[in-house]
Design a protein around this motif. Structure first.
Motif, PDB file in Angstrom:
ATOM      1  N   MET A 177      71.306  34.283  34.648  1.00 49.57           N
ATOM      2  CA  MET A 177      72.289  34.374  33.269  1.00 49.57           C
ATOM      3  C   MET A 177      73.522  33.328  33.746  1.00 49.57           C
ATOM      4  O   MET A 177      74.250  32.786  32.654  1.00 49.57           O
ATOM      5  CB  MET A 177      72.812  35.951  33.235  1.00 49.57           C
ATOM      6  CG  MET A 177      71.645  36.707  32.500  1.00 49.57           C
ATOM      7  SD  MET A 177      72.179  38.343  32.078  1.00 49.57           S
ATOM      8  CE  MET A 177      73.092  37.896  30.686  1.00 49.57           C
ATOM      9  N   ARG A 235      72.638  29.838  32.824  1.00 47.93           N
ATOM     10  CA  ARG A 235      72.514  29.524  31.411  1.00 47.93           C
ATOM     11  C   ARG A 235      74.004  29.589  30.751  1.00 47.93           C
ATOM     12  O   ARG A 235      74.088  29.604  29.624  1.00 47.93           O
ATOM     13  CB  ARG A 235      71.468  30.056  30.654  1.00 47.93           C
ATOM     14  CG  ARG A 235      71.738  31.621  30.522  1.00 47.93           C
ATOM     15  CD  ARG A 235      70.536  32.231  29.413  1.00 47.93           C
ATOM     16  NE  ARG A 235      70.976  33.524  29.032  1.00 47.93           N
ATOM     17  CZ  ARG A 235      70.120  34.361  29.352  1.00 47.93           C
ATOM     18  NH1 ARG A 235      69.138  34.365  30.127  1.00 47.93           N
ATOM     19  NH2 ARG A 235      70.530  35.643  29.039  1.00 47.93           N
ATOM     20  N   ASP A 238      75.848  32.609  30.452  1.00 54.39           N
ATOM     21  CA  ASP A 238      76.032  33.891  30.034  1.00 54.39           C
ATOM     22  C   ASP A 238      76.572  34.837  30.895  1.00 54.39           C
ATOM     23  O   ASP A 238      76.601  36.171  30.518  1.00 54.39           O
ATOM     24  CB  ASP A 238      74.692  34.426  29.291  1.00 54.39           C
ATOM     25  CG  ASP A 238      74.630  33.857  28.029  1.00 54.39           C
ATOM     26  OD1 ASP A 238      75.712  33.169  27.414  1.00 54.39           O
ATOM     27  OD2 ASP A 238      73.386  33.354  27.622  1.00 54.39           O
ATOM     28  N   LYS A 270      79.316  29.222  25.132  1.00 56.17           N
ATOM     29  CA  LYS A 270      78.590  29.691  26.451  1.00 56.17           C
ATOM     30  C   LYS A 270      79.458  30.991  26.637  1.00 56.17           C
ATOM     31  O   LYS A 270      80.818  31.196  26.595  1.00 56.17           O
ATOM     32  CB  LYS A 270      78.871  29.037  27.541  1.00 56.17           C
ATOM     33  CG  LYS A 270      77.793  27.791  27.713  1.00 56.17           C
ATOM     34  CD  LYS A 270      77.836  27.358  28.872  1.00 56.17           C
ATOM     35  CE  LYS A 270      76.675  26.263  29.130  1.00 56.17           C
ATOM     36  NZ  LYS A 270      76.791  25.318  30.102  1.00 56.17           N
ATOM     37  N   SER A 271      78.946  32.200  26.528  1.00 55.99           N
ATOM     38  CA  SER A 271      79.434  33.413  26.580  1.00 55.99           C
ATOM     39  C   SER A 271      80.400  33.703  27.876  1.00 55.99           C
ATOM     40  O   SER A 271      81.397  34.220  27.658  1.00 55.99           O
ATOM     41  CB  SER A 271      78.532  34.612  26.294  1.00 55.99           C
ATOM     42  OG  SER A 271      77.815  34.903  27.514  1.00 55.99           O
ATOM     43  N   SER A 272      79.900  33.149  29.083  1.00 48.31           N
ATOM     44  CA  SER A 272      80.678  33.086  29.984  1.00 48.31           C
ATOM     45  C   SER A 272      82.269  32.497  29.883  1.00 48.31           C
ATOM     46  O   SER A 272      83.231  33.081  30.556  1.00 48.31           O
ATOM     47  CB  SER A 272      80.052  32.731  31.292  1.00 48.31           C
ATOM     48  OG  SER A 272      79.929  31.208  31.291  1.00 48.31           O
TER      49      SER A 272
END
Lengths: 265, 90
Positions: free
Chosen positions: A178, A181, A183, B16-18
């Protein structure tokens, strides 16, 4: 020589108890005399994670209130030489113990053990204040999530203001695929936010669920990646310099096959 | 809380969620570390308005206090506060 280490996080469910059980076991496997204190009075769990729930005679509150002697309450873990557990009371609440009593207890245990590990309850109230009262240093457990890092930041501030300045960070449940990518926040990001020295990175590992089901610390058996990460943390606690595990390997089978054939980046 | 500009969170195009998590975390931590309650912010606002209106005519209804994360320092210790004040007569 002996050290009192509190394992804390602020947020619940990030792996404090698992970390306490595994780092404690790993320290015992390194030949140290270790006692695990479950400071989560009212919500005791370290006994079940350690698989010692059937052996409790009396607990921390009984000792503090003088109903039993310390060595009657200490459960010796027969699987690991030198490892003991002092269970929490289940039927009382966090106010049953005061910071002064906790400090006294830690100091008494110091005489007999190399490491006193205190599993701190979640939150920042009385239970937290009790758990840190006798601590020389702290291991802060967090996960790469906004809520967990936020709570860790709060805890760091509270530890500093309570005179526990020796603290290190454990980032738990990292999922490398994760992170790759984009996330999940990377280890460096979390360390950057909290500005506390890193002492361990633990991958999210199904083995933790399996070993916890069975009441066996994951670090005791050689194969799991998380178990290895906890053993490394124990060695770093002892002052060794240990390289971080390359979490990019062996995470999923497709990546591993790609790597073998040179497709990996 | 309401006076804080949250547009910087959504202004950037980030899939990108991060990255979204990091931006949100930055603001949350700035807030937490300031240890600033809503009452305190309100007092700050009132005081600032009082001082400035001693010298110039300003719109006392509108004052934006923004804590920016755009120039957030690398060490995570400093973040600028922007005040947006509207003059009435120029």
């Amino acid at each position: 020589m002996s050290e009192v280490i509190v394992i804390t996080s602020g947020k619940g469910g990030v792996g404090k108890t698992t970390t306490s059980a595994n780092v404690g076991t790993a320290l015992a496997l390194q030949g140290k005399r270790v006692v695990l204190i479950d400071a989560d009075i009212g919500l005791r769990n370290l006994d079940v994670v350690m698989g010692l729930e059937n052996r409790i005679v009396c607990d921390l509150v009984d000792v503090v209130e003088g109903r039993c002697r310390l060595n009657q309450a200490l459960i010796k873990d027969k699987r690991f030489e030198g490892l003991y557990l002092l269970p929490a009371a289940q039927t009382r609440d966090k106010n049953a113990v005061s910071p002064e009593q906790m400090k006294k207890l830690c100091d008494t245990l110091r005489e007999d053990f190399d490491y006193v590990l205190v599993d701190c309850p979640a939150g920042i109230e009385q239970g937290f204040k009790n758990a840190i009262a006798g601590a020389d240093r702290a291991l802060i457990v967090t996960t790469p999530e906004v809520s967990a890092v936020r709570d860790a930041d709060r805890i760091i501030g509270l530890l500093e203001s309570n005179g526990v300045s020796n603290m290190h960070l454990i980032i738990n449940r990292v999922r490398m695929h994760m992170v790759k990518r984009g996330d999940m926040m990377a280890v460096e990001d979390v360390v950057g936010f909290l500005a506390v020295g890193l002492i361990g990175v633990v991958p999210d590992d199904e083995n933790i669920v399996i070993t916890t089901n069975k009441g066996e610390p994951a670090t005791a058996e050689g194969t799991s990646l998380a178990g290895k990460a906890f053993r490394n943390i124990a060695r770093r606690v002892l002052g060794e310099e240990v390289a971080y595990i390359d979490l990019n390997t062996s995470h999923n089978i497709v990546d591993r096959i790609k790597k073998v054939f040179g497709f990996s980046n | 809380m309401g006076r804080l500009d949250l547009s910087s969170l959504f202004g950037k195009k980030n899939n990108k969620s991060s990255e979204v998590a990091k931006d949100r975390l930055k603001l949350v931590l700035i807030h937490d570390r300031m240890n600033c309650s809503t009452e305190l912010l309100e007092m700050m606002r009132t005081d600032i308005l009082a001082v400035i209106s001693k010298y110039v005519d300003i719109d006392t209804e509108e004052l934006n206090i923004q804590i920016s994360n755009m120039e957030y320092e690398e060490d995570g210790k400093k973040a600028p506060i922007y005040l947006q004040i509207f003059l009435l007569k120029i």
